[in-house]
Write a protein that holds these residues in place. Structure first.
Motif, PDB file in Angstrom:
ATOM      1  N   MET A 191       0.711  -1.074  -0.093  1.00 40.57           N
ATOM      2  CA  MET A 191       0.105  -0.134   0.108  1.00 40.57           C
ATOM      3  C   MET A 191       0.808   1.279   0.009  1.00 40.57           C
ATOM      4  O   MET A 191       0.691   2.177  -0.632  1.00 40.57           O
ATOM      5  N   LEU A 192       1.966   1.116   0.764  1.00 38.13           N
ATOM      6  CA  LEU A 192       2.981   2.413   0.995  1.00 38.13           C
ATOM      7  C   LEU A 192       3.484   2.785  -0.308  1.00 38.13           C
ATOM      8  O   LEU A 192       3.584   3.900  -1.128  1.00 38.13           O
ATOM      9  N   ASP A 193       4.061   1.625  -1.195  1.00 34.82           N
ATOM     10  CA  ASP A 193       4.466   1.746  -2.665  1.00 34.82           C
ATOM     11  C   ASP A 193       3.628   2.020  -3.437  1.00 34.82           C
ATOM     12  O   ASP A 193       4.024   3.000  -4.420  1.00 34.82           O
ATOM     13  N   GLU A 194       2.536   1.710  -3.366  1.00 34.62           N
ATOM     14  CA  GLU A 194       1.623   2.263  -4.429  1.00 34.62           C
ATOM     15  C   GLU A 194       0.861   3.570  -4.011  1.00 34.62           C
ATOM     16  O   GLU A 194       1.033   4.494  -5.186  1.00 34.62           O
ATOM     17  N   LEU A 195       0.652   4.058  -3.108  1.00 35.96           N
ATOM     18  CA  LEU A 195       0.178   5.284  -2.624  1.00 35.96           C
ATOM     19  C   LEU A 195       0.769   6.299  -1.969  1.00 35.96           C
ATOM     20  O   LEU A 195       0.546   7.508  -2.329  1.00 35.96           O
ATOM     21  N   ALA A 196       2.099   6.006  -1.580  1.00 33.06           N
ATOM     22  CA  ALA A 196       2.939   6.925  -1.023  1.00 33.06           C
ATOM     23  C   ALA A 196       4.386   6.868  -1.084  1.00 33.06           C
ATOM     24  O   ALA A 196       5.533   6.566  -0.410  1.00 33.06           O
ATOM     25  N   PRO A 197       4.897   6.723  -2.523  1.00 35.53           N
ATOM     26  CA  PRO A 197       6.235   6.504  -2.824  1.00 35.53           C
ATOM     27  C   PRO A 197       7.037   7.835  -2.230  1.00 35.53           C
ATOM     28  O   PRO A 197       6.581   9.107  -2.404  1.00 35.53           O
ATOM     29  N   ALA A 198       8.196   7.608  -1.395  1.00 34.36           N
ATOM     30  CA  ALA A 198       8.667   8.647  -0.347  1.00 34.36           C
ATOM     31  C   ALA A 198       9.240   9.836  -1.210  1.00 34.36           C
ATOM     32  O   ALA A 198       9.165  10.909  -1.094  1.00 34.36           O
ATOM     33  N   LYS A 199       9.837   9.581  -2.562  1.00 34.55           N
ATOM     34  CA  LYS A 199      10.335  10.648  -3.161  1.00 34.55           C
ATOM     35  C   LYS A 199       9.211  11.578  -3.732  1.00 34.55           C
ATOM     36  O   LYS A 199       9.464  12.763  -3.830  1.00 34.55           O
ATOM     37  N   GLU A 200       7.867  11.135  -3.986  1.00 34.98           N
ATOM     38  CA  GLU A 200       7.066  11.889  -4.413  1.00 34.98           C
ATOM     39  C   GLU A 200       6.170  12.528  -3.444  1.00 34.98           C
ATOM     40  O   GLU A 200       5.635  13.514  -3.744  1.00 34.98           O
ATOM     41  N   SER A 201       6.205  11.833  -2.174  1.00 36.23           N
ATOM     42  CA  SER A 201       5.442  12.447  -1.060  1.00 36.23           C
ATOM     43  C   SER A 201       5.952  13.532  -0.413  1.00 36.23           C
ATOM     44  O   SER A 201       5.326  14.183   0.376  1.00 36.23           O
ATOM     45  N   GLY A 202       7.218  13.804  -0.439  1.00 32.85           N
ATOM     46  CA  GLY A 202       7.882  14.931   0.197  1.00 32.85           C
ATOM     47  C   GLY A 202       8.454  14.491   1.631  1.00 32.85           C
ATOM     48  O   GLY A 202       8.928  15.034   2.318  1.00 32.85           O
ATOM     49  N   GLY A 203       8.177  13.176   2.019  1.00 32.30           N
ATOM     50  CA  GLY A 203       8.432  12.689   3.387  1.00 32.30           C
ATOM     51  C   GLY A 203       9.583  11.982   3.147  1.00 32.30           C
ATOM     52  O   GLY A 203      10.287  11.871   2.205  1.00 32.30           O
ATOM     53  N   GLY A 204      10.032  11.290   4.390  1.00 29.64           N
ATOM     54  CA  GLY A 204      11.262  10.324   4.446  1.00 29.64           C
ATOM     55  C   GLY A 204      11.014   8.937   3.889  1.00 29.64           C
ATOM     56  O   GLY A 204       9.641   8.812   3.317  1.00 29.64           O
ATOM     57  N   GLU A 205      11.486   8.098   4.356  1.00 30.59           N
ATOM     58  CA  GLU A 205      11.257   6.703   3.799  1.00 30.59           C
ATOM     59  C   GLU A 205      10.118   6.107   4.753  1.00 30.59           C
ATOM     60  O   GLU A 205      10.260   6.392   6.058  1.00 30.59           O
ATOM     61  N   HIS A 206       9.204   5.771   4.211  1.00 33.15           N
ATOM     62  CA  HIS A 206       7.887   5.053   4.947  1.00 33.15           C
ATOM     63  C   HIS A 206       8.088   3.485   5.231  1.00 33.15           C
ATOM     64  O   HIS A 206       8.994   2.954   4.603  1.00 33.15           O
ATOM     65  N   HIS A 207       7.440   3.400   6.342  1.00 33.48           N
ATOM     66  CA  HIS A 207       7.755   1.919   7.129  1.00 33.48           C
ATOM     67  C   HIS A 207       6.502   1.060   7.320  1.00 33.48           C
ATOM     68  O   HIS A 207       5.230   1.789   7.556  1.00 33.48           O
ATOM     69  N   ALA A 208       6.652  -0.216   6.998  1.00 34.31           N
ATOM     70  CA  ALA A 208       5.591  -0.998   6.996  1.00 34.31           C
ATOM     71  C   ALA A 208       5.843  -2.100   8.281  1.00 34.31           C
ATOM     72  O   ALA A 208       6.880  -2.450   8.359  1.00 34.31           O
ATOM     73  N   VAL A 209       4.773  -2.289   9.230  1.00 26.50           N
ATOM     74  CA  VAL A 209       5.294  -3.001  10.342  1.00 26.50           C
ATOM     75  C   VAL A 209       3.881  -3.965  10.943  1.00 26.50           C
ATOM     76  O   VAL A 209       2.734  -3.561  10.274  1.00 26.50           O
ATOM     77  N   ASP A 210       4.196  -4.974  11.479  1.00 28.22           N
ATOM     78  CA  ASP A 210       2.984  -5.665  11.997  1.00 28.22           C
ATOM     79  C   ASP A 210       2.511  -4.896  13.047  1.00 28.22           C
ATOM     80  O   ASP A 210       2.914  -4.182  13.985  1.00 28.22           O
ATOM     81  N   LEU A 211       0.884  -5.117  13.007  1.00 24.89           N
ATOM     82  CA  LEU A 211       0.139  -4.306  13.875  1.00 24.89           C
ATOM     83  C   LEU A 211       0.707  -4.987  15.350  1.00 24.89           C
ATOM     84  O   LEU A 211       0.468  -3.957  16.432  1.00 24.89           O
ATOM     85  N   ALA A 212       1.018  -5.945  15.382  1.00 26.44           N
ATOM     86  CA  ALA A 212       1.324  -6.685  16.801  1.00 26.44           C
ATOM     87  C   ALA A 212       2.449  -5.788  17.250  1.00 26.44           C
ATOM     88  O   ALA A 212       2.718  -5.843  18.870  1.00 26.44           O
ATOM     89  N   HIS A 213       3.166  -5.165  16.565  1.00 32.32           N
ATOM     90  CA  HIS A 213       4.465  -4.276  17.136  1.00 32.32           C
ATOM     91  C   HIS A 213       4.178  -3.233  18.102  1.00 32.32           C
ATOM     92  O   HIS A 213       4.866  -2.977  19.209  1.00 32.32           O
ATOM     93  N   PHE A 214       2.836  -2.768  18.007  1.00 31.02           N
ATOM     94  CA  PHE A 214       2.649  -1.865  18.967  1.00 31.02           C
ATOM     95  C   PHE A 214       1.767  -2.035  20.265  1.00 31.02           C
ATOM     96  O   PHE A 214       1.291  -1.349  21.109  1.00 31.02           O
ATOM     97  N   ALA A 215       1.628  -3.545  20.370  1.00 25.92           N
ATOM     98  CA  ALA A 215       0.954  -3.843  21.525  1.00 25.92           C
ATOM     99  C   ALA A 215       1.329  -4.161  22.670  1.00 25.92           C
ATOM    100  O   ALA A 215       1.071  -3.860  23.873  1.00 25.92           O
ATOM    101  N   GLN A 216       2.740  -4.356  22.787  1.00 23.83           N
ATOM    102  CA  GLN A 216       3.618  -4.400  23.782  1.00 23.83           C
ATOM    103  C   GLN A 216       4.382  -3.272  24.212  1.00 23.83           C
ATOM    104  O   GLN A 216       4.984  -2.297  23.275  1.00 23.83           O
ATOM    105  N   PRO A 217       4.604  -3.120  25.445  1.00 22.25           N
ATOM    106  CA  PRO A 217       5.379  -1.529  25.771  1.00 22.25           C
ATOM    107  C   PRO A 217       6.863  -1.534  25.342  1.00 22.25           C
ATOM    108  O   PRO A 217       7.563  -2.537  24.807  1.00 22.25           O
ATOM    109  N   THR A 218       7.132  -0.533  25.080  1.00 22.96           N
ATOM    110  CA  THR A 218       8.777  -0.371  24.627  1.00 22.96           C
ATOM    111  C   THR A 218       9.371   0.861  25.486  1.00 22.96           C
ATOM    112  O   THR A 218       8.708   1.837  26.201  1.00 22.96           O
ATOM    113  N   ASP A 219      10.635   0.865  25.559  1.00 20.92           N
ATOM    114  CA  ASP A 219      11.286   1.833  26.545  1.00 20.92           C
ATOM    115  C   ASP A 219      12.097   2.918  25.475  1.00 20.92           C
ATOM    116  O   ASP A 219      13.373   3.179  26.039  1.00 20.92           O
ATOM    117  N   PHE A 220      11.927   2.692  24.265  1.00 16.79           N
ATOM    118  CA  PHE A 220      12.321   3.709  23.037  1.00 16.79           C
ATOM    119  C   PHE A 220      12.611   5.110  23.682  1.00 16.79           C
ATOM    120  O   PHE A 220      11.560   5.584  24.171  1.00 16.79           O
TER     121      PHE A 220
END
Length: 290
Positions: A162-191
């Motif tokens: 979806m990101l590659d289709e809708l939001a190519p980074a060079k065209e969107s003006g943002g940085g490099e976009h990232h895709a992650v598993d939704l479960a990544h956000f379920a557990q606490p982080t100490d970042f």
């Protein structure tokens, strides 16, 4: 005697607040027309649209889950930005009652963010949870406003595509976009987040998770930078666990009525030819929240 009407279609549809919104505006403007909810299954889309196109009283329909992408195959045209997004949430009869599709989710989603988006920021980042039709509109909208995106889904490969289709980074003006598993956000982080002064951070629930009758959304707010804005597009319940936990963690929140009313206002003009009376928004919110 026949009356003009528009409606909202989906599966399920009983929970939709669209009839209350459009009915409220029709009443305020004194327009003799109706707005209804119609339960349409996926295999009934073609027959539904054919029948409505032949009905001279039908002014169009809003499209909700799960039909926003599938409905495109049955339209004469999908206009921008719906064509690029690949999702339609508003259909109306155009010339010769040929059916045109539009996406009003983009202006509806951005409306409560306008004051922030008008400011200059060193960096903009959005964590978007979900990969459905609404997420497609949100990804497109935020990429165009210079956000670096982290898109989370139960299928990270789908999120990446979806990101590659809708939001190519060079065209969107943002940085490099990232895709992650939704479960990544379920557990606490100490970042340890860096200094967010002058930055704009969003965390958006663009999924049905947390909606009444759906599984809960597991998101630990240690993943959100200080000062991030929490935005949930779910409207039933209006006060979701996602927003409650965000507020408890010190974040500003935007509830789903903001996007719902904003996108409906754009659709209303397509259907009934007059701007929605937005000066009554506070009264409308009270009605929808009761």
């Amino acid at each position: 005697m026949s009356r003009p009407y528009a409606e909202v279609i989906g599966d399920p549809i009983a929970q939709s607040k669209s009839p209350a919104i459009h009915g409220f505006w029709l009443g305020k403007l004194g327009i003799e027309a109706d707005y209804r909810a119609c339960h349409v299954l996926g295999d009934g889309l073609a027959d539904y649209l054919a029948a409505r196109r032949a009905d001279p009283d039908w002014c169009g329909c809003n499209v909700t889950m799960p039909h926003k992408q599938a409905v495109i195959l049955h339209l004469y045209s999908a206009e921008e930005p719906a064509r690029s997004i690949g999702a339609v949430n508003t259909i109306y009869p155009a010339y010769d009652r040929l059916l045109a599709g539009q996406n009003t989710d983009v202006p509806g989603f951005l409306e409560p963010l306008r004051a922030e988006l008008e400011k200059k920021h060193y960096f903009r980042m959005a964590r978007i949870l979900g990969t459905g039709g609404a997420a497609r509109a949100i990804v497109t909208a935020l990429a165009a406003d210079g956000f670096t995106l982290v898109l989370a889904g139960r299928n990270p490969d789908k999120a990446r595509a979806m990101l590659d289709e809708l939001a190519p980074a060079k065209e969107s003006g943002g940085g490099e976009h990232h895709a992650v598993d939704l479960a990544h956000f379920a557990q606490p982080t100490d970042f340890a987040f860096d200094d967010r002064e002058g930055c704009l951070d969003l965390v958006v629930n663009a999924s049905p998770l947390g909606m009444r009758g759906q599984p809960p959304l597991a998101f630990d707010w240690s993943h959100a930078p200080p000062g991030a804005i929490a935005y949930d597009i779910v409207t039933d319940p209006l006060e979701t666990e996602f927003l409650t936990n965000a507020r408890a963690a010190g974040h500003r929140t935007i509830d789903g009525l903001n996007m719902l009313i904003g996108q409906a206002a754009v659709a209303f003009e397509y259907f009934f030819g007059q701007p929605a009376p937005r000066e009554h928004d506070a009264e409308l919110r009270r009605i929808l929240s009761s």
